[in-house]
Design an enzyme around this catalytic site. Structure first.
Site, PDB file in Angstrom:
ATOM      1  CD  GLU A  45      -3.858  30.874 -19.501  1.00 51.85           C
ATOM      2  OE1 GLU A  45      -3.220  31.732 -18.876  1.00 51.85           O
ATOM      3  OE2 GLU A  45      -4.365  31.083 -20.629  1.00 51.85           O
ATOM      4  CE  LYS A 114      -0.509  34.067 -19.494  1.00 48.72           C
ATOM      5  NZ  LYS A 114      -1.970  34.046 -19.693  1.00 48.72           N
ATOM      6  CB  CYS A 174      -2.211  31.992 -22.942  1.00 44.91           C
ATOM      7  SG  CYS A 174      -3.680  32.635 -23.785  1.00 44.91           S
ATOM      8  CB  SER A 358     -39.476  41.281 -34.323  1.00 47.85           C
ATOM      9  OG  SER A 358     -38.290  41.268 -35.109  1.00 47.85           O
TER      10      SER A 358
END
Length: 701
Positions: A45, A114, A174, A358
């Site tokens: 896309e 789309k 999509c 840490s």
């Protein structure tokens, strides 16, 4: 004869607005597809611009440059004799659309906008684009630069399909796959045999199977060929697009690309007997529905996908169905953020990473992900990936003509990964030793320092100005003093991290600067259990949307996968901030400080975000889920405590370090989880409703 066709789809590591690089990758994918005998190539896309341009899609330049790139494709010899499905934004009648452009031999056959836009969670397509009405077809007037190339004044734009001499091809974009009434249904009933889906779909833990199931389902009942293309990589923000290009036939996967890869271009091809689609569609009930389907407008491509000479070569066989492959969540954590970190590092033109280490499991997880990145880089380099080798040389300060090729992840870590333990009087010997030994195992350039002088200097300044000396709670101080003394330690670590990140390459006689990595996990961000502007404030955070539970499972996996035995010690250690003095009867512990467990936080997070629960509906669910172990009053107390601290600390999300998106309940305030950051933390109405229900339930018991 002429039944066999070869088709190609791909994953491309496109980068927002990188028109030069995006064009190169598009053309390379076309070349590879043709070398493998494909007559149809489908790309991701918005591949010309990159998916993540955001508000740049509102700019006229983006559309101008997209057509300029399209002109290069139309005139390229590589783009001849293959049907191409290319993604780009198109403005029509002053309205902007997310489109596919279908072209063949220098002619544009169709612009297909789309229909259904992605507009939730991470996606905001309706901020830039307008959805195109189903079945509408109009004429699009081409820019003059394109007209001069194609000889066309107008081309069709709309919801239509392409016919070749031997089959019919339709486009699904999509989000349209994820909608209840997907276009592939009506297209398949109308005789479309090949459906392309071009996506910009991001990685999320445990998500891939949903995508694969939808693709299989799209062709299971109706039959057909489904080509799924996806973007891959970090194209400029928090998302990692996870590729995994797929080809399905009649409900079964026949080809699958990689989900996590350092390759910028990956092409997936398959050879298919088109008659298999037709035989799959022989059911009478399907024919009855197909007969009633409104026909799509079809536009002709003067070509055939099948090649009779292939049918005569008996050594060429149709691609067999495969069992689709899924990574475990632990593997996804090891690979996805590592690929994202590599893209970010090479594209930001920096020299490496700096991590405050840490001795706890969160910063340990970040360190292991960087080590995984180095392993992926060395593996790719040893396989001869020239792009990876060139990027690695530049990052570590080698010249372009150097013969340096990364071969050992520890050696590469030593060059680009810097870790630092920033201890105070409140730090334990155990965490200091764990940090140092982990750095030794993975090969990072490690610094061990004490920062008490800096902390004491700031506290002395405060006392000099105010004539008041704050003390810890364990020494008789108030909660306000206790919290302030913890926070100043945490915030000074952030200041030191940026100082060392800027100057360590200089110290080592190397160019550039380092990116600072954060290590706050999704659960602590949700609860607000961190200091604003402490080491959670960094340039990027690879674990910011990953739960503590998943991180522990990832470290268990990494111990065996990378043979790092010291990780057992991180797993067995009690999570602690080490910001308060350790006494004979008190050792600071995270879950005790928070008043809830990490497992409970994960449950609260999923209910709040995924199941969209407020306090009352969350109680209504958990009072049944936890009914065997907790009384209604206890469930209510836990939920109230969560919402009080969540709302008090929500302001911290507004400055949260950009984190790799990996979890569907991420509290990221940037665009995924949009909430107020000033709450009425009393939740009076909501909590009163809970109390009323608690009273009823307790009386019934």
């Amino acid at each position: 004869m002429g039944h066999l066709i070869t088709v190609a789809t791909c994953s491309l590591n496109q980068w927002a607005l990188d028109f030069v690089g995006n064009l190169e990758r598009i053309l390379e994918s076309i070349r590879i597809a043709k070398e493998r005998g494909a007559r149809l190539r489908v790309g991701p896309e918005l591949e010309i611009t990159g998916y993540g341009c955001f508000d740049h899609f509102l700019e006229g330049d983006t559309y101008l440059h997209s057509w300029e790139v399209m002109a290069k494709i139309l005139t390229s010899d590589d783009a001849r004799d293959i049907l191409l499905d290319i993604g780009m934004p198109v403005a029509h009648k002053n309205i902007k659309y997310n489109c596919r452009v279908i072209l063949y031999n220098g002619k544009i056959l169709l612009i297909r906008p789309k229909l259904y836009l992605a507009n939730s969670n991470n996606y905001r397509e309706m901020r830039y684009f307008i959805p195109w009405p189903a079945r509408l077809v109009e004429e699009y007037y081409l820019p003059r630069m394109i007209k001069n190339i194609t000889g066309q004044t107008t081309v069709p734009i709309g919801d239509a399909v392409i016919s070749t001499y031997d089959t019919c091809i339709g486009v699904e974009l999509c989000e349209e796959l994820f909608t209840p009434n997907s276009p592939h249904i009506s297209m398949s009933l109308d005789g479309v045999e090949i459906i392309s889906n071009s996506s910009g779909s991001h990685h999320e833990l445990r998500k891939l199977y949903r995508r694969v199931d939808l693709i299989k389902g799209a062709t299971f009942k109706n039959g057909g060929i489904y080509l799924y293309a996806n973007q891959q990589g970090c194209d400029g923000d928090r998302l990692y697009y996870d590729g995994c290009a797929l080809i399905a036939l009649n409900g079964r996967i026949i080809a699958q690309g990689s989900q996590f890869s350092l390759k910028d271009v990956e092409v997936v091809t398959a050879t298919i007997d088109i008659e298999d689609v037709r035989s799959h569609r022989c059911a009478i009930s399907r024919g009855m529905q197909a007969f009633q389907t409104v026909a799509y407008k079809r536009f002709q491509a003067d070509m055939a996908l099948s090649q009779p000479e292939i049918d005569k070569r008996t050594n060429i066989r149709p691609t067999e169905a495969i069992q689709e492959f899924y990574h475990t969540p632990e593997q996804e954590i090891a690979l996805g953020p590592a690929c994202w970190l590599w893209d970010y590092l090479r594209r930001s033109k920096t020299s490496g990473y700096f991590l405050p280490l840490s001795g706890g499991i969160d910063s340990c997880s970040t360190a292991i992900i960087v080590y995984s990145m180095c392993k992926l880089v060395t593996d790719a380099a040893q396989e001869g990936d020239d792009k990876v080798i060139r990027d690695a040389r530049r990052i570590v300060g080698e010249s372009e003509d150097s013969d340096y090729v990364p071969s050992d992840p520890r050696e590469l870590c030593k060059r680009l990964f810097h870790t630092c333990y920033m201890g105070t009087v409140n730090s334990s010997k155990e965490t200091r030793d764990r940090a140092k030994r982990l750095a030794d195992v993975i090969g990072s350039y490690h610094i061990d320092l004490d920062m008490d002088d800096i902390v004491n200097s700031v506290c002395r300044l405060f006392t000099f100005i105010t004539k008041r000396k704050p003390t810890f709670r364990s020494h008789g101080g108030t909660n306000v003093e206790n919290l302030a003394l913890q926070n100043i330690q945490a915030r000074l670590r952030m200041v030191l991290a940026y100082l060392f990140a800027q100057l360590m390459p200089w110290v080592r006689n190397r160019p550039g600067g380092l990116l600072v990595l954060g290590s706050a996990n999704a659960d602590e961000c949700l609860r607000g259990y961190f200091t604003k502007y402490d080491c959670s404030s960094a340039d990027i955070n690879p674990i910011g949307a990953i739960s503590k539970i998943d991180l522990r499972q990832f470290i268990t996996y990494a111990k065996n996968e990378y043979q790092i035995d010291i990780l057992d010690e991180f797993l067995n250690a009690t999570p602690t901030a080490e910001l308060e003095p350790i006494t004979g009867d008190y050792v600071q512990a995270d879950e005790a400080d928070m008043g809830m467990t990490y497992e409970e936080l994960s449950i609260f997070g999923r209910l709040r975000k995924i199941e969209k629960c407020g306090p009352f509906s969350m109680f209504s669910k958990l009072v049944h889920r936890w009914g065997d172990i907790l009384r209604p009053t206890e469930v209510a107390t836990k939920i109230k405590r969560f919402f009080i601290y969540y709302s008090i600390n929500r302001h911290k999300m507004t400055t949260l370090t950009p984190a790799y998106h990996a979890e569907s309940y991420s509290p990221d305030d940037n665009r995924f989880d949009l909430r107020p950051f000033l709450y009425n933390s009393a939740w009076e109405w909501q909590f009163e409703r809970i109390d009323t229900l608690v009273k009823e339930l307790e009386e019934n018991k």
